[in-house]
Scaffold this active site. Structure first.
Site, PDB file in Angstrom:
ATOM      1  N   THR A   1      21.231  19.682  36.199  1.00 30.65           N
ATOM      2  CA  THR A   1      20.563  20.235  35.009  1.00 30.65           C
ATOM      3  C   THR A   1      21.206  19.745  33.712  1.00 30.65           C
ATOM      4  O   THR A   1      20.995  20.338  32.657  1.00 30.65           O
ATOM      5  CB  THR A   1      20.592  21.775  35.045  1.00 30.65           C
ATOM      6  OG1 THR A   1      21.959  22.218  35.130  1.00 30.65           O
ATOM      7  CG2 THR A   1      19.807  22.313  36.230  1.00 30.65           C
TER       8      THR A   1
ATOM      9  N   LYS B   1      15.877  30.602  25.330  1.00 28.11           N
ATOM     10  CA  LYS B   1      15.894  30.025  26.673  1.00 28.11           C
ATOM     11  C   LYS B   1      16.578  30.973  27.652  1.00 28.11           C
ATOM     12  O   LYS B   1      17.667  31.482  27.390  1.00 28.11           O
ATOM     13  CB  LYS B   1      16.596  28.671  26.638  1.00 28.11           C
ATOM     14  CG  LYS B   1      15.859  27.659  25.748  1.00 28.11           C
ATOM     15  CD  LYS B   1      16.510  26.311  25.723  1.00 28.11           C
ATOM     16  CE  LYS B   1      17.879  26.320  25.087  1.00 28.11           C
ATOM     17  NZ  LYS B   1      18.429  24.982  24.850  1.00 28.11           N
TER      18      LYS B   1
ATOM     19  N   GLY C   1      21.706  18.134  30.376  1.00 28.70           N
ATOM     20  CA  GLY C   1      20.827  17.651  29.321  1.00 28.70           C
ATOM     21  C   GLY C   1      19.514  18.384  29.207  1.00 28.70           C
ATOM     22  O   GLY C   1      18.639  17.990  28.431  1.00 28.70           O
ATOM     23  N   THR C   2      19.363  19.480  29.944  1.00 32.68           N
ATOM     24  CA  THR C   2      18.109  20.231  29.917  1.00 32.68           C
ATOM     25  C   THR C   2      17.755  20.697  28.510  1.00 32.68           C
ATOM     26  O   THR C   2      16.610  20.534  28.051  1.00 32.68           O
ATOM     27  CB  THR C   2      18.200  21.452  30.851  1.00 32.68           C
ATOM     28  OG1 THR C   2      18.584  21.012  32.150  1.00 32.68           O
ATOM     29  CG2 THR C   2      16.883  22.168  30.939  1.00 32.68           C
ATOM     30  N   GLY C   3      18.724  21.283  27.802  1.00 33.87           N
ATOM     31  CA  GLY C   3      18.459  21.799  26.461  1.00 33.87           C
ATOM     32  C   GLY C   3      18.131  20.707  25.466  1.00 33.87           C
ATOM     33  O   GLY C   3      17.228  20.865  24.630  1.00 33.87           O
ATOM     34  N   CYS C   4      18.852  19.601  25.546  1.00 35.22           N
ATOM     35  CA  CYS C   4      18.587  18.474  24.644  1.00 35.22           C
ATOM     36  C   CYS C   4      17.170  17.948  24.847  1.00 35.22           C
ATOM     37  O   CYS C   4      16.432  17.712  23.892  1.00 35.22           O
ATOM     38  CB  CYS C   4      19.589  17.342  24.900  1.00 35.22           C
ATOM     39  SG  CYS C   4      21.315  17.762  24.581  1.00 35.22           S
TER      40      CYS C   4
END
Length: 269
Positions: free
Chosen positions: A210, A178, A212-215
């Site tokens: 942003t 990412k 929680g974007t990765g989750c």
């Protein structure tokens, strides 16, 4: 998007009281994409958009009992792991995954919260490197997480590729590197396998919302794999879903606010 397909995703991760990331965000993402989310909670965090102020770890036996209760009854078509927290949890979850080799596993190597709080014990990092990376059908690190796992400095998109190659060499079947932490007007993520790479890019959205974007991205990928999509198709759908969720963020909280993870369900009605 196709919402007719169903896919059961077992999510093994920590809880976010603010509802934007962790188990809560994972459930929203899987549900919004037409899947069924079940969970094994590894930790309860005290957090909101301003940061994490407390963490209560769940005993490892209870973590695994939750997962086995789901697998033995409801079943799963894919597993997604997020915050594991402690080394004994990492080791126990890796053993669980070894017993379910036919299920695709999306590993999000969660280490640090958006506000900077540590979500993975230092002594657990090596266990993630040794035990979780080789079991990942898809590994989804951001640049800081990949730096910890590989020991490389990752500051450019080409650096991300070097990091992805190192993680593939460590046993991951596929890696989604990412690029949100790489400076520039365009955000580029790189999906890498032994067969080649696919890039996903778009204009950087200037926003503080942003959280929680990765989750959400990892869970959306897991939902696609659970529904039988190819790896590239699952990541493509997940990437578009999260980008739109950022654009539609509701502006909640005083800090890093949550995304609008439920937008597809409203568009569908």
């Amino acid at each position: 998007m196709n919402f007719e397909a169903k896919g059961r995703v077992l999510i093994i991760a920590g809880s976010d009281s603010g509802g934007g990331a962790g188990i809560q965000g994972d459930i929203k993402a899987v549900t919004a994409l037409g899947g069924y989310a079940a969970t094994a909670v590894t930790a309860v965090t005290v957090q909101n958009t301003l940061g994490v102020t407390g963490v209560h770890s769940i005993p490892v036996a209870i973590v695994i009992a939750q997962a086995r209760a789901v697998l033995d009854d409801i079943g799963a078509d894919a597993i997604k792991t997020g915050m594991l927290g402690e080394r004994d949890v990492v080791e126990a979850v890796a053993e669980l995954l070894a017993a379910t080799p036919d299920l695709p596993v999306v590993v999000d190597p969660v280490m640090i919260a958006k506000g900077g709080a540590s979500l993975l014990a230092s002594e657990a990092v090596d266990a993630v490197r040794r035990l979780m990376v080789p079991r990942a059908h898809l590994l989804t690190p951001n640049a800081p997480e990949a730096e910890v796992l590989t020991g490389l400095k990752l500051e450019t998109t080409d650096d991300l590729r070097r990091g992805g190659e190192a993680l593939l060499a460590m046993g991951a079947k596929a890696v989604l590197m990412k690029g949100g932490h790489v400076p520039g007007d365009t955000v580029i993520d790189v999906l890498m396998t032994q067969a080649g790479e696919t890039t996903f890019g778009g204009p950087r959205i200037e926003t503080r919302h942003t959280h929680g974007t990765g989750c959400a991205l990892a869970s959306a990928c897991a939902a696609g794999l659970a529904q039988g999509l190819s790896l590239e198709a699952a990541v493509t759908r997940a990437w578009a879903y999260v980008a739109e969720a950022i654009r539609r963020a509701p502006g909640l909280g005083q800090g890093a606010g949550p995304l609008d993870l439920g937008w597809p369900m409203r568009d569908r009605t």
